[in-house]
Write a protein that holds these residues in place. Structure first.
Motif, PDB file in Angstrom:
ATOM      1  N   TRP A 155       0.917  -1.344  -0.004  1.00  0.00           N
ATOM      2  CA  TRP A 155      -0.185   0.067  -0.171  1.00  0.00           C
ATOM      3  C   TRP A 155       0.819   1.204  -0.191  1.00  0.00           C
ATOM      4  CZ3 TRP A 155      -4.747  -0.725  -1.502  1.00  0.00           C
ATOM      5  CH2 TRP A 155      -5.163  -1.965  -1.130  1.00  0.00           C
ATOM      6  N   LEU A 181      -7.487  -9.734  -2.669  1.00  0.00           N
ATOM      7  CA  LEU A 181      -7.887  -8.604  -2.288  1.00  0.00           C
ATOM      8  C   LEU A 181      -8.203  -8.380  -0.691  1.00  0.00           C
ATOM      9  CD1 LEU A 181      -8.308  -5.124  -2.372  1.00  0.00           C
ATOM     10  CD2 LEU A 181     -10.698  -5.823  -2.765  1.00  0.00           C
ATOM     11  N   SER A 182      -8.706  -9.560  -0.138  1.00  0.00           N
ATOM     12  CA  SER A 182      -8.928  -9.809   1.207  1.00  0.00           C
ATOM     13  C   SER A 182      -7.570 -10.091   2.075  1.00  0.00           C
ATOM     14  CB  SER A 182      -9.717 -11.089   1.389  1.00  0.00           C
ATOM     15  OG  SER A 182     -11.096 -10.982   0.688  1.00  0.00           O
ATOM     16  N   LEU A 184      -4.964  -8.537   0.980  1.00  0.00           N
ATOM     17  CA  LEU A 184      -4.157  -7.199   1.005  1.00  0.00           C
ATOM     18  C   LEU A 184      -4.988  -6.164   1.945  1.00  0.00           C
ATOM     19  CD1 LEU A 184      -3.544  -6.522  -2.737  1.00  0.00           C
ATOM     20  CD2 LEU A 184      -1.854  -7.234  -0.941  1.00  0.00           C
ATOM     21  N   GLU A 185      -6.249  -6.472   2.259  1.00  0.00           N
ATOM     22  CA  GLU A 185      -7.064  -5.626   3.291  1.00  0.00           C
ATOM     23  C   GLU A 185      -6.583  -6.003   4.423  1.00  0.00           C
ATOM     24  OE1 GLU A 185     -10.921  -6.429   2.657  1.00  0.00           O
ATOM     25  OE2 GLU A 185     -11.299  -5.130   1.196  1.00  0.00           O
ATOM     26  N   VAL A 186      -6.094  -6.818   5.028  1.00  0.00           N
ATOM     27  CA  VAL A 186      -5.233  -7.319   6.133  1.00  0.00           C
ATOM     28  C   VAL A 186      -3.953  -6.359   6.423  1.00  0.00           C
ATOM     29  CG1 VAL A 186      -4.397  -9.073   7.812  1.00  0.00           C
ATOM     30  CG2 VAL A 186      -6.385  -9.542   6.272  1.00  0.00           C
ATOM     31  N   ALA A 188      -3.536  -3.415   4.994  1.00  0.00           N
ATOM     32  CA  ALA A 188      -3.725  -2.013   4.772  1.00  0.00           C
ATOM     33  C   ALA A 188      -3.814  -1.325   6.127  1.00  0.00           C
ATOM     34  CB  ALA A 188      -5.143  -1.924   4.021  1.00  0.00           C
ATOM     35  N   ARG A 193      -9.795   3.463   3.239  1.00  0.00           N
ATOM     36  CA  ARG A 193     -11.052   2.669   2.618  1.00  0.00           C
ATOM     37  C   ARG A 193     -10.757   2.080   1.458  1.00  0.00           C
ATOM     38  NH1 ARG A 193     -15.239   7.411   2.156  1.00  0.00           N
ATOM     39  NH2 ARG A 193     -13.282   8.402   1.929  1.00  0.00           N
ATOM     40  N   VAL A 194     -11.079   0.640   1.291  1.00  0.00           N
ATOM     41  CA  VAL A 194     -10.793  -0.162   0.249  1.00  0.00           C
ATOM     42  C   VAL A 194     -12.455  -0.461  -0.261  1.00  0.00           C
ATOM     43  CG1 VAL A 194      -9.917  -2.190  -0.736  1.00  0.00           C
ATOM     44  CG2 VAL A 194      -8.588  -1.003   0.842  1.00  0.00           C
ATOM     45  N   SER A 196     -14.646  -2.373  -3.234  1.00  0.00           N
ATOM     46  CA  SER A 196     -14.381  -3.318  -4.269  1.00  0.00           C
ATOM     47  C   SER A 196     -15.747  -3.578  -5.018  1.00  0.00           C
ATOM     48  CB  SER A 196     -13.889  -4.731  -3.903  1.00  0.00           C
ATOM     49  OG  SER A 196     -14.796  -5.318  -2.886  1.00  0.00           O
TER      50      SER A 196
END
Length: 470
Positions: A155, A181-182, A184-186, A188, A193-194, A196
């Motif tokens: 990020w 993406l799940s 990468l959200e961890v 972030a 704010r992500v 999708s």
């Protein structure tokens, strides 16, 4: 009491208190008025109209509607004017606000696509400024690859120019992208704010043109091994690889064509070189037979520097040399044609084109052609057709009217006659090349001096002049 005067002509001349009785309250409105009674009506009948504004006595307040100053209710706001935008042609039109994705508001944002590759993640991103009417400000597109060992810095690498607390919009193409993406959200930050979306599942709010990103080959980005690179550099790399792939394909096709010339047409004289550019789109072919002899010549011209001629010994009819010219035309097309594009062969022999089409439809019987010499030439012609197809060149044949001033057809005819004459005389190949070079230079000088005049263009029936490359 006198009679009342109600005639319209005389009514305008009456004073304001003409019909007012003395005891009426209206007579006491203003003390400046003088009431002289009904006897004065005759004297005032023709008096000019005099208007006197009544004065308010001092101490008497204005008779205005009561206003409650303690009413503190908010005033009704005026309706906002319609929002407009300016089209690319400069016309201002009324525009309705576009829907937004849940969790996305107007302002700076980042649009991103993910491409998992072996060894890491390839991303394509663009900085945006989302506006209400859809006229978003789109920044430059950049891409890069983040290796598996550097995912903790994903990020910080991608969101370099994104302000804090602004959304990142990611399009999911498959379930694999959703799982990625799940993960990468961890990684972030908490304040990021992500958002999708999938284009086929949530059409509302995803139709903004700024949400679309150009297609990028993830393998090319992965080979650069750069965490952040502009799209222009990626496109330049892709163009170089395409040119290299195309040149390698052209080289292999020319190796195959050169082997065909050495094995099948050893007597052909040509100017084809491996350093030539593959840029020919039109090839003109023609054949010629010397009168009183059994010697002919065939020629194919793809441009001033791309030609091939052949002396045909034992030719008795023009059809034989015209078929040999078509063989040379397919060889030149396979050598100098653009892979994946069309090359048109122009011939002035309807009979030769008809035999070629019949032989292509029925290869077993060669279209019912008779004569061993004709059948032998048709077999070579079909082999040349296969050679052009192997070079990925789409060859088309068309008829052109001969001897009407078409430059390519005239040059091919002169080269075929020269090959036949030199074969009859028995000169060397070097002398033939010098003669052909002089003919080509003469045609170039003639074309440069005279050009394509309207009369010659009308005689050519719309056909193009000799090709000079793209």
């Amino acid at each position: 009491m006198g009679a009342r005067i109600n005639h319209p002509r005389t009514a305008v001349d009456r004073s304001l208190h003409h019909d007012v009785a003395a005891g009426h309250p209206a007579a006491l409105v203003d003390v400046g008025w003088e009431f002289r009674g009904p006897g004065a009506k005759a004297a005032e009948r023709h008096a000019p109209l005099r208007v006197v504004r009544a004065r308010r006595p001092r101490g008497i307040p204005y008779d205005r509607p009561a206003v409650d100053l303690t009413d503190r209710r908010p005033a009704t706001p005026r309706p906002a004017p319609p929002r407009t935008r300016v089209r690319p042609d400069g016309v201002r039109v009324v525009a309705a606000p576009l829907a937004m994705l849940p969790g996305v508001d107007h302002g700076p944002a980042l649009r991103m696509d993910l491409h998992p590759v072996p060894g890491g993640i390839v991303y394509v991103a663009r900085d945006l400024v989302l506006r209400e009417l859809g006229d978003d400000v789109r920044g430059h597109v950049h891409a890069g690859m983040v290796g598996t060992a550097q995912l903790h810095a994903f990020w910080s690498t991608v969101t370099v120019d994104l302000p804090p607390d602004r959304p990142v919009i990611v399009r999911l193409r498959s379930d694999r992208d959703a799982e990625l993406l799940s993960l990468l959200e961890v990684l972030a930050p908490v304040e990021m704010r992500v958002v999708s979306y999938r284009l086929h599942e949530s059409p509302v709010g995803t139709q903004r043109s700024s949400y679309l990103l150009p297609d990028v080959d993830p393998e090319i980005v992965a080979r650069t091994e750069s965490p952040r690179i502009p799209l222009e550099a990626i496109e330049a790399t892709q163009e170089e690889e395409d040119a290299l792939r195309r040149s390698s394909g052209v080289f292999l096709s020319r190796r195959r064509t050169d082997r065909f010339l050495r094995r099948t047409l050893p007597a052909v004289t040509h100017s084809l070189s491996f350093s030539d550019e593959a840029d020919v789109a039109d090839v003109y072919v023609d054949g010629s037979v010397l009168r009183g002899s059994r010697i002919g010549g065939a020629a194919a011209v793809g441009g001033p520097s791309m030609w091939a001629v052949q002396a045909v010994n034992g030719a008795t009819t023009p059809l034989e040399v015209e078929l040999e010219a078509l063989v040379l035309g397919h060889v030149v097309s396979a050598w100098a044609g653009v892979p994946g594009e069309r090359v048109t062969i122009h011939s002035d022999s309807r009979a030769a084109l008809a035999l070629l089409n019949a032989a292509r439809r029925d290869r077993l019987t060669l279209g019912g052609a008779r004569g061993e010499r004709i059948r032998r030439t048709l077999r070579r012609l079909l082999a040349a057709v296969d050679l052009a197809q192997a070079a990925d060149v789409r060859v088309e044949t068309t008829w052109v009217k001969g001897h009407v001033g078409v430059q390519g057809n005239e040059l091919a005819d002169d080269l075929a006659r020269a090959a036949a004459r030199h074969a009859g005389v028995g000169t060397s190949e070097e002398d033939l090349r010098r003669r052909l070079d002089r003919l080509i230079d003469l045609h170039e000088e003639t074309e440069a001096e005279a050009g394509q005049t309207p009369a010659r263009a009308e005689a050519a029936e719309g056909h193009r002049p000799m090709p000079r490359g793209r």
